[in-house]
Design an enzyme around this catalytic site. Structure first.
Site, mmCIF file in Angstrom:
data_model
loop_
_atom_site.group_PDB
_atom_site.id
_atom_site.type_symbol
_atom_site.label_atom_id
_atom_site.label_comp_id
_atom_site.label_asym_id
_atom_site.label_seq_id
_atom_site.Cartn_x
_atom_site.Cartn_y
_atom_site.Cartn_z
ATOM 1 C CB ILE A 49 -0.298 -5.167 -12.773
ATOM 2 C CG1 ILE A 49 -0.698 -4.832 -11.338
ATOM 3 C CG2 ILE A 49 1.094 -4.700 -13.081
ATOM 4 C CD1 ILE A 49 0.160 -5.545 -10.307
ATOM 5 C CE1 TYR A 134 6.826 -3.501 -0.487
ATOM 6 C CE2 TYR A 134 8.472 -3.526 1.270
ATOM 7 C CZ TYR A 134 8.145 -3.615 -0.070
ATOM 8 O OH TYR A 134 9.128 -3.826 -1.007
#
Length: 315
Positions: A49, A134
């Site tokens: 990305i 996370y």
């Protein structure tokens, strides 16, 4: 464009987009996804990305963003990877979208943004206090997207998942390592694992084991298509996605026994740090704003779909 579209959820969403008549390009570096996970009919670009600017142009109507590192345990021992991939990667993606004039985004967020909640169903206004890098990285991205919407008019929806499960045709869970309960119990049913660990049986729940909200991956995919339709210029909408009710670890194990007809040995293990007793979503906002209501909430059906997929993959 579907970033991370060679993975479990991204692949199912890409398939639903194709079925709805969209043209789809999957951008995935295959670090955790599989080329076979890209549905037929989707164009495929192997890449990160961070390099999205090389592939985006004004012909795209929107981006559905699933590309992220997502292992809680790994994020604790290697937090830098999560800041680089999840936050840095999304920052580059937002810049690429702005440069290409692509103004709609649906982001794969997570219930891990809430940390250790209380006993009631979580709403989008519940306190966000992630307990691991996370969850913190996903919350940081949510804030980043909100700023992009306010400053540059991006139309964005963040969908906070609870426990995604089940399968959709040829698409199911193929994580390595596998950390999700249902596929782990199915591995026991197949004889690939001796037993399933139950981490704590003294929680303040009806049977002493943790309660979680399970949502079928196809219901989840339908929510993404709805989010793409309702995304409004300059607004960052956040929606929880779940069934609004939970199942305990032991209820899941017992359901797998019934569906598979197999004995599933259990081993009680100590509690894991950071495991809340109760983690269930209020999906009222998704119902009101997206017009979305899950239709595959039955745990037996979720497990049956996962079992059929798992057996087919094993041959």
């Amino acid at each position: 464009m579907v970033t991370g579209g060679a993975g479990y959820v991204g692949g199912v969403v890409a398939a639903h987009l194709l079925e709805a008549g969209h043209e789809v390009t999957v951008l995935d570096d295959l670090s955790t996804g599989f080329r076979s996970g890209v549905p037929a009919g989707a164009a495929f670009v192997e890449g990160r990305i961070q390099d999205a600017a090389e592939h985006l142009d004004p012909s795209y109507d929107g981006v559905l963003h699933f590309a992220a590192s997502s292992q809680v345990g790994e994020s604790v021992v290697n937090p830098g990877k999560y800041w680089e991939n999840n936050v840095g990667g999304t920052l580059a993606l937002l810049a690429a979208m702005r440069g290409a004039g692509v103004r709609r985004l649906v982001f794969s967020s997570t219930a891990a943004t809430y940390g250790e909640p209380g006993d009631g169903p979580l709403t989008e206004s519940s306190v966000t206090a992630p307990t691991n890098p996370y969850g913190a990285s996903k919350l940081a991205v949510d804030h980043m997207i909100a700023g992009e919407c306010a400053a540059h008019g991006l139309a964005a929806v963040s969908l906070r998942y609870f426990n995604v499960a089940g399968a959709y045709g040829q698409f199911g869970e193929l994580h390595d390592p596998e950390t999700h309960l249902i596929p782990l119990v199915l591995q026991v049913a197949l004889g690939e694992r001796e037993s399933i660990s139950v981490f704590g049986e003294d929680y303040p729940t009806p049977d002493g084991t943790c309660v979680r909200d399970y949502i079928h991956v196809a219901d989840l995919a339908e929510a993404h298509l709805a989010a793409l339709r309702v995304a409004a210029e300059g607004e960052h909408l956040v929606c929880n996605l779940g069934n609004g009710s939970g199942f305990s670890v032991r209820e899941v194990i017992e359901t797998v026994r019934k569906v598979t007809g197999k004995e599933i040995p259990e081993v009680v293990a100590p509690r894991r740090a950071g495991d809340p007793a109760f983690l269930v979503a209020s999906a009222r906002t998704a119902h009101e704003r997206l017009g979305w209501t899950p239709t595959r909430s039955d745990l037996t059906g979720i497990v049956t779909d996962a079992w059929n997929f798992t057996r087919a993959r094993r041959g």
